[in-house]
Write a protein that holds these residues in place. Sequence first.
Motif, PDB file in Angstrom:
ATOM      1  N   HIS A  37       0.836  -1.211   0.000  1.00 22.64           N
ATOM      2  CA  HIS A  37       0.000   0.000   0.000  1.00 22.64           C
ATOM      3  C   HIS A  37       0.873   1.265   0.000  1.00 22.64           C
ATOM      4  CE1 HIS A  37      -3.326   2.711   0.763  1.00 22.64           C
ATOM      5  NE2 HIS A  37      -2.634   3.217   1.779  1.00 22.64           N
ATOM      6  N   ASP A  38       1.922   1.270   0.827  1.00 17.70           N
ATOM      7  CA  ASP A  38       2.839   2.419   0.870  1.00 17.70           C
ATOM      8  C   ASP A  38       3.438   2.682  -0.507  1.00 17.70           C
ATOM      9  OD1 ASP A  38       2.490   2.467   3.646  1.00 17.70           O
ATOM     10  OD2 ASP A  38       4.416   1.487   4.052  1.00 17.70           O
ATOM     11  N   GLU A  39       3.872   1.613  -1.169  1.00 16.87           N
ATOM     12  CA  GLU A  39       4.493   1.772  -2.481  1.00 16.87           C
ATOM     13  C   GLU A  39       3.508   2.332  -3.497  1.00 16.87           C
ATOM     14  OE1 GLU A  39       7.277  -1.189  -3.934  1.00 16.87           O
ATOM     15  OE2 GLU A  39       7.227  -2.125  -1.959  1.00 16.87           O
ATOM     16  N   THR A  40       2.246   1.893  -3.416  1.00 16.82           N
ATOM     17  CA  THR A  40       1.217   2.395  -4.318  1.00 16.82           C
ATOM     18  C   THR A  40       1.003   3.889  -4.100  1.00 16.82           C
ATOM     19  OG1 THR A  40       0.145   0.234  -4.310  1.00 16.82           O
ATOM     20  CG2 THR A  40      -1.184   2.098  -5.046  1.00 16.82           C
ATOM     21  N   VAL A  41       0.894   4.294  -2.840  1.00 16.52           N
ATOM     22  CA  VAL A  41       0.718   5.719  -2.511  1.00 16.52           C
ATOM     23  C   VAL A  41       1.963   6.505  -2.912  1.00 16.52           C
ATOM     24  CG1 VAL A  41       0.477   7.354  -0.583  1.00 16.52           C
ATOM     25  CG2 VAL A  41      -0.935   5.283  -0.651  1.00 16.52           C
ATOM     26  N   ASP A  42       3.126   5.940  -2.657  1.00 13.43           N
ATOM     27  CA  ASP A  42       4.383   6.626  -2.926  1.00 13.43           C
ATOM     28  C   ASP A  42       4.585   6.905  -4.410  1.00 13.43           C
ATOM     29  OD1 ASP A  42       6.929   7.592  -1.658  1.00 13.43           O
ATOM     30  OD2 ASP A  42       7.749   6.203  -3.150  1.00 13.43           O
ATOM     31  N   LYS A  43       4.107   6.022  -5.263  1.00 15.01           N
ATOM     32  CA  LYS A  43       4.245   6.246  -6.705  1.00 15.01           C
ATOM     33  C   LYS A  43       3.548   7.523  -7.138  1.00 15.01           C
ATOM     34  CE  LYS A  43       4.913   1.498  -8.116  1.00 15.01           C
ATOM     35  NZ  LYS A  43       4.340   0.303  -8.728  1.00 15.01           N
ATOM     36  N   LYS A  44       2.466   7.871  -6.434  1.00 14.22           N
ATOM     37  CA  LYS A  44       1.708   9.077  -6.791  1.00 14.22           C
ATOM     38  C   LYS A  44       2.170  10.307  -6.015  1.00 14.22           C
ATOM     39  CE  LYS A  44      -2.354   6.354  -7.859  1.00 14.22           C
ATOM     40  NZ  LYS A  44      -3.612   5.853  -7.388  1.00 14.22           N
ATOM     41  N   THR A  45       2.567  10.103  -4.751  1.00 16.58           N
ATOM     42  CA  THR A  45       2.823  11.252  -3.878  1.00 16.58           C
ATOM     43  C   THR A  45       4.278  11.428  -3.461  1.00 16.58           C
ATOM     44  OG1 THR A  45       2.484   9.984  -1.843  1.00 16.58           O
ATOM     45  CG2 THR A  45       0.518  10.967  -2.879  1.00 16.58           C
ATOM     46  N   ARG A  46       5.082  10.359  -3.545  1.00 12.11           N
ATOM     47  CA  ARG A  46       6.469  10.336  -3.062  1.00 12.11           C
ATOM     48  C   ARG A  46       6.536  10.610  -1.554  1.00 12.11           C
ATOM     49  NH1 ARG A  46       9.961   9.685  -7.054  1.00 12.11           N
ATOM     50  NH2 ARG A  46      11.747  10.567  -6.021  1.00 12.11           N
TER      51      ARG A  46
END
Length: 158
Positions: free
Chosen positions: A94-103
Amino acid sequence: MPESNAEQESRLKYDELFSASNDSVYQPRRVEVWGGAVQLKGAMSIPQGAHALIVIAFEGMDNSEHTLDVLNNLATAICRAGLATLLVNLLTFHDETVDKKTRYFRENVDILHQRIIGIANWLINNDETHSFSIGCFGVGVSAAAVLAAAARRPDAIH
């Protein structure tokens, strides 16, 4: 709940990473460790007679295959020296998914160091590793998180 295609791809990447060791004696086993409030995926190898464990922390499966191979080879070399290893991704799927959009997670030393402290607490409370000295290794942001965690918990992280 069934895995999404993206989750299946992530799991396959983990399978490849954690089975990539060229040394069958130190073949890591998959583990899920508590990094504070979240469960993190990792690979642990404990050679016979080990008295210390090195946490090799990285953030995200989007690292290059070369980087992940280097970390896996490092874990194998550390095991050959008689130390246990825990190769662990500090980010959840989940973190990686969010991080791809928001860093948001990628450079968030505050969150990552808390996860390292959580991992140390998990190792201290784990029957198999509770008597081990704990050291940590990281590159880039993970290295900064390791230093912050060691500063906050010098009793647990050496």
